[in-house]
Design a protein around this motif. Structure first.
Motif, PDB file in Angstrom:
ATOM      1  N   ARG A 107       0.818  -1.205   0.000  1.00 30.18           N
ATOM      2  CA  ARG A 107       0.000   0.000   0.000  1.00 30.18           C
ATOM      3  C   ARG A 107       0.856   1.261   0.000  1.00 30.18           C
ATOM      4  NH1 ARG A 107      -3.835  -3.288   3.897  1.00 30.18           N
ATOM      5  NH2 ARG A 107      -5.469  -3.799   2.396  1.00 30.18           N
ATOM      6  N   ILE A 108       0.240   2.348  -0.439  1.00 36.66           N
ATOM      7  CA  ILE A 108       0.933   3.629  -0.577  1.00 36.66           C
ATOM      8  C   ILE A 108       0.089   4.709   0.082  1.00 36.66           C
ATOM      9  CG2 ILE A 108       1.799   5.346  -2.209  1.00 36.66           C
ATOM     10  CD1 ILE A 108       2.060   2.905  -4.196  1.00 36.66           C
ATOM     11  N   VAL A 109       0.716   5.522   0.920  1.00 35.94           N
ATOM     12  CA  VAL A 109       0.042   6.672   1.530  1.00 35.94           C
ATOM     13  C   VAL A 109       0.737   7.932   1.047  1.00 35.94           C
ATOM     14  CG1 VAL A 109      -0.601   7.861   3.645  1.00 35.94           C
ATOM     15  CG2 VAL A 109      -0.648   5.351   3.565  1.00 35.94           C
ATOM     16  N   MET A 110      -0.051   8.852   0.513  1.00 32.48           N
ATOM     17  CA  MET A 110       0.459  10.137   0.036  1.00 32.48           C
ATOM     18  C   MET A 110       0.016  11.235   0.985  1.00 32.48           C
ATOM     19  SD  MET A 110      -0.370   9.786  -4.038  1.00 32.48           S
ATOM     20  CE  MET A 110       0.382   8.497  -5.039  1.00 32.48           C
ATOM     21  N   LEU A 111       0.951  12.069   1.406  1.00 34.14           N
ATOM     22  CA  LEU A 111       0.679  13.178   2.314  1.00 34.14           C
ATOM     23  C   LEU A 111       0.761  14.489   1.546  1.00 34.14           C
ATOM     24  CD1 LEU A 111       3.003  11.993   5.231  1.00 34.14           C
ATOM     25  CD2 LEU A 111       0.593  11.420   4.884  1.00 34.14           C
ATOM     26  N   GLU A 157      -3.236  -0.129  -3.646  1.00 36.24           N
ATOM     27  CA  GLU A 157      -4.199   0.682  -2.902  1.00 36.24           C
ATOM     28  C   GLU A 157      -3.495   1.939  -2.401  1.00 36.24           C
ATOM     29  OE1 GLU A 157      -7.072  -2.925  -1.330  1.00 36.24           O
ATOM     30  OE2 GLU A 157      -5.695  -1.954   0.074  1.00 36.24           O
ATOM     31  N   VAL A 158      -4.077   3.093  -2.738  1.00 37.16           N
ATOM     32  CA  VAL A 158      -3.481   4.375  -2.382  1.00 37.16           C
ATOM     33  C   VAL A 158      -4.408   5.130  -1.446  1.00 37.16           C
ATOM     34  CG1 VAL A 158      -2.667   6.601  -3.255  1.00 37.16           C
ATOM     35  CG2 VAL A 158      -2.249   4.516  -4.579  1.00 37.16           C
ATOM     36  N   GLY A 159      -3.848   5.611  -0.346  1.00 40.41           N
ATOM     37  CA  GLY A 159      -4.571   6.487   0.567  1.00 40.41           C
ATOM     38  C   GLY A 159      -3.957   7.874   0.530  1.00 40.41           C
ATOM     39  N   VAL A 160      -4.816   8.897   0.538  1.00 39.05           N
ATOM     40  CA  VAL A 160      -4.356  10.280   0.468  1.00 39.05           C
ATOM     41  C   VAL A 160      -4.746  11.011   1.751  1.00 39.05           C
ATOM     42  CG1 VAL A 160      -4.573  12.488  -0.745  1.00 39.05           C
ATOM     43  CG2 VAL A 160      -4.523  10.345  -2.052  1.00 39.05           C
ATOM     44  N   ILE A 161      -3.763  11.644   2.379  1.00 40.38           N
ATOM     45  CA  ILE A 161      -4.003  12.503   3.532  1.00 40.38           C
ATOM     46  C   ILE A 161      -3.736  13.933   3.092  1.00 40.38           C
ATOM     47  CG2 ILE A 161      -3.349  13.081   5.899  1.00 40.38           C
ATOM     48  CD1 ILE A 161      -2.467  10.206   6.302  1.00 40.38           C
ATOM     49  N   ALA A 162      -4.797  14.736   3.031  1.00 37.44           N
ATOM     50  CA  ALA A 162      -4.684  16.146   2.696  1.00 37.44           C
ATOM     51  C   ALA A 162      -4.813  16.975   3.970  1.00 37.44           C
ATOM     52  CB  ALA A 162      -5.769  16.533   1.687  1.00 37.44           C
ATOM     53  N   VAL A 163      -4.551  18.281   3.859  1.00 34.58           N
ATOM     54  CA  VAL A 163      -4.612  19.139   5.044  1.00 34.58           C
ATOM     55  C   VAL A 163      -5.494  20.348   4.771  1.00 34.58           C
ATOM     56  CG1 VAL A 163      -2.358  18.394   5.886  1.00 34.58           C
ATOM     57  CG2 VAL A 163      -2.496  20.383   4.414  1.00 34.58           C
ATOM     58  N   ARG A 165      -5.105  23.551   5.887  1.00 32.42           N
ATOM     59  CA  ARG A 165      -4.433  24.843   5.726  1.00 32.42           C
ATOM     60  C   ARG A 165      -3.190  24.696   4.870  1.00 32.42           C
ATOM     61  NH1 ARG A 165      -2.556  25.879  10.653  1.00 32.42           N
ATOM     62  NH2 ARG A 165      -3.363  24.011  11.690  1.00 32.42           N
ATOM     63  N   ASP A 166      -3.379  24.116   3.712  1.00 32.62           N
ATOM     64  CA  ASP A 166      -2.258  23.873   2.811  1.00 32.62           C
ATOM     65  C   ASP A 166      -2.154  25.037   1.827  1.00 32.62           C
ATOM     66  OD1 ASP A 166      -0.312  22.902   1.094  1.00 32.62           O
ATOM     67  OD2 ASP A 166      -1.012  20.837   1.269  1.00 32.62           O
ATOM     68  N   ASN A 167      -1.133  25.863   1.990  1.00 36.26           N
ATOM     69  CA  ASN A 167      -0.912  26.983   1.091  1.00 36.26           C
ATOM     70  C   ASN A 167      -0.065  26.608  -0.119  1.00 36.26           C
ATOM     71  OD1 ASN A 167      -2.341  28.852   2.693  1.00 36.26           O
ATOM     72  ND2 ASN A 167      -0.562  29.127   4.026  1.00 36.26           N
ATOM     73  N   VAL A 168       0.302  25.325  -0.218  1.00 33.58           N
ATOM     74  CA  VAL A 168       1.154  24.858  -1.314  1.00 33.58           C
ATOM     75  C   VAL A 168       0.360  24.033  -2.315  1.00 33.58           C
ATOM     76  CG1 VAL A 168       3.204  23.510  -1.896  1.00 33.58           C
ATOM     77  CG2 VAL A 168       3.168  24.873   0.204  1.00 33.58           C
ATOM     78  N   VAL A 169      -0.485  23.153  -1.813  1.00 32.72           N
ATOM     79  CA  VAL A 169      -1.291  22.270  -2.665  1.00 32.72           C
ATOM     80  C   VAL A 169      -2.753  22.409  -2.270  1.00 32.72           C
ATOM     81  CG1 VAL A 169      -1.699  19.895  -3.420  1.00 32.72           C
ATOM     82  CG2 VAL A 169       0.629  20.635  -2.874  1.00 32.72           C
ATOM     83  N   ARG A 170      -3.560  22.869  -3.191  1.00 25.46           N
ATOM     84  CA  ARG A 170      -4.990  23.005  -2.902  1.00 25.46           C
ATOM     85  C   ARG A 170      -5.632  21.629  -2.739  1.00 25.46           C
ATOM     86  NH1 ARG A 170      -4.931  27.446  -7.201  1.00 25.46           N
ATOM     87  NH2 ARG A 170      -4.990  29.385  -5.985  1.00 25.46           N
ATOM     88  N   LEU A 171      -6.675  21.579  -1.936  1.00 29.57           N
ATOM     89  CA  LEU A 171      -7.335  20.313  -1.641  1.00 29.57           C
ATOM     90  C   LEU A 171      -7.734  19.568  -2.908  1.00 29.57           C
ATOM     91  CD1 LEU A 171      -8.593  18.308   0.371  1.00 29.57           C
ATOM     92  CD2 LEU A 171     -10.660  19.739   0.356  1.00 29.57           C
ATOM     93  N   GLU A 172      -8.287  20.285  -3.869  1.00 29.77           N
ATOM     94  CA  GLU A 172      -8.761  19.624  -5.084  1.00 29.77           C
ATOM     95  C   GLU A 172      -7.620  19.048  -5.916  1.00 29.77           C
ATOM     96  OE1 GLU A 172      -8.883  24.169  -5.939  1.00 29.77           O
ATOM     97  OE2 GLU A 172      -9.294  22.808  -4.253  1.00 29.77           O
ATOM     98  N   SER A 173      -6.392  19.490  -5.651  1.00 28.23           N
ATOM     99  CA  SER A 173      -5.245  18.977  -6.392  1.00 28.23           C
ATOM    100  C   SER A 173      -4.671  17.697  -5.797  1.00 28.23           C
ATOM    101  CB  SER A 173      -4.142  20.041  -6.459  1.00 28.23           C
ATOM    102  OG  SER A 173      -4.518  21.112  -7.298  1.00 28.23           O
ATOM    103  N   THR A 174      -5.178  17.284  -4.643  1.00 27.76           N
ATOM    104  CA  THR A 174      -4.628  16.089  -3.987  1.00 27.76           C
ATOM    105  C   THR A 174      -5.253  14.796  -4.491  1.00 27.76           C
ATOM    106  OG1 THR A 174      -6.236  16.170  -2.153  1.00 27.76           O
ATOM    107  CG2 THR A 174      -4.182  17.417  -1.883  1.00 27.76           C
ATOM    108  N   TYR A 175      -6.349  14.891  -5.226  1.00 29.35           N
ATOM    109  CA  TYR A 175      -7.113  13.696  -5.574  1.00 29.35           C
ATOM    110  C   TYR A 175      -6.519  12.923  -6.751  1.00 29.35           C
ATOM    111  CZ  TYR A 175     -10.881  15.340  -2.534  1.00 29.35           C
ATOM    112  OH  TYR A 175     -11.615  15.748  -1.453  1.00 29.35           O
ATOM    113  N   LEU A 176      -6.619  11.598  -6.653  1.00 31.62           N
ATOM    114  CA  LEU A 176      -6.463  10.705  -7.790  1.00 31.62           C
ATOM    115  C   LEU A 176      -7.850  10.221  -8.204  1.00 31.62           C
ATOM    116  CD1 LEU A 176      -3.455   8.532  -6.568  1.00 31.62           C
ATOM    117  CD2 LEU A 176      -3.403  10.164  -8.458  1.00 31.62           C
ATOM    118  N   GLY A 191       3.469  20.547   8.394  1.00 28.11           N
ATOM    119  CA  GLY A 191       3.071  20.143   9.739  1.00 28.11           C
ATOM    120  C   GLY A 191       2.405  18.788   9.810  1.00 28.11           C
ATOM    121  N   VAL A 192       1.809  18.343   8.693  1.00 26.00           N
ATOM    122  CA  VAL A 192       1.164  17.031   8.677  1.00 26.00           C
ATOM    123  C   VAL A 192       2.145  15.918   9.025  1.00 26.00           C
ATOM    124  CG1 VAL A 192       1.549  16.639   6.197  1.00 26.00           C
ATOM    125  CG2 VAL A 192      -0.413  15.559   7.333  1.00 26.00           C
ATOM    126  N   LEU A 193       3.434  16.142   8.777  1.00 24.42           N
ATOM    127  CA  LEU A 193       4.438  15.120   9.058  1.00 24.42           C
ATOM    128  C   LEU A 193       4.630  14.880  10.547  1.00 24.42           C
ATOM    129  CD1 LEU A 193       7.197  16.206   6.498  1.00 24.42           C
ATOM    130  CD2 LEU A 193       5.606  14.290   6.277  1.00 24.42           C
TER     131      LEU A 193
END
Length: 220
Positions: A107-111, A157-163, A165-176, A191-193
């Motif tokens: 499995r793969i988790v993307m932050l 199987e890929v899981g995505v953890i978005a945040v 208050r992300d000023n670098v990557v917008r929420l809609e850009s995190t999706y596969l 900070g998610v790390l």
């Protein structure tokens, strides 16, 4: 979709599983070391994989990552290798999958992944683009490299953890298009790390293919 996590052992046991963690742009593997320590306490054998982030291409870095995973698999026969990637490391991981990884990769988790690009990368191109080729590839421009990659990840199987208050990557850009699960935590891009909850979410996904919603929504 058939999951490669079948290699994780009976009932999804994490005992003996290896987790490889990799970082994002303008960063190093030491930034993800605290998260690796959390996962070690949870029972995983963790490894940090670093790379020079400013030159070359995501595809070339991804090939090197695929080579590393192949070597790690050869050295650890019968063990499942999961991947946890932050920011650009998620794109590197996608490139590694396209290059080909051993069947022991689970499995793969993307932050905070810029799966559909980063508006900040686009804004920084006039200043840094002339020497930072990877930054160019992460732009949210529809014609950028990251937006030419397949939007689906096959065989894993890929899981995505978005945040929030992300000023670098917008929420809609995190999706596969075919991620297995997606969750949002109350934090910022880096900070998610360092959240305990991030480690809890990763642990639950690596075991079950789902994020356990009992994990607290925390602030960092």
């Amino acid at each position: 979709m058939q999951s490669k996590a079948a290699h994780a052992g009976e009932n999804g046991s994490k005992h003996g599983d290896i987790v490889v963690l990799t970082h994002g742009i303008f960063s190093s593997k030491w930034l993800i070391a605290p998260l690796a320590r959390r996962l070690r306490r949870a029972g995983y054998d963790t490894r940090l994989w670093g790379y020079f982030t400013l030159r070359g291409s995501n595809r070339d870095i991804g090939q090197r990552f695929a080579n590393y995973l192949a070597k790690l698999s050869q050295e650890n026969p019968g063990r499942t290798i999961h991947v946890v990637a932050h920011s650009m490391g998620s794109i590197v991981s996608r490139c590694a999958l396209l290059a080909g990884v051993p069947p022991s990769v689970g499995r793969i988790v993307m932050l905070a992944p810029p799966n559909r690009g980063s508006h900040v990368a686009r804004q920084l191109l006039p200043i840094y683009g002339w020497f930072c080729t990877t930054l160019c590839e992460l732009s949210d421009d529809p014609l950028s490299f990251v937006n030419t990659l397949p939007r689906e990840v096959d065989g894993h199987e890929v899981g995505v953890i978005a945040v929030t208050r992300d000023n670098v990557v917008r929420l809609e850009s995190t999706y596969l298009d075919n991620h297995r699960d997606h969750v949002v935590v109350n934090s910022w891009h880096t900070g998610v790390l360092w959240l305990d909850e991030t480690g809890e979410y990763i642990d639950s996904f690596l075991q079950t293919g789902q994020f356990a919603r009992s994990a607290k929504l925390a602030t960092c």
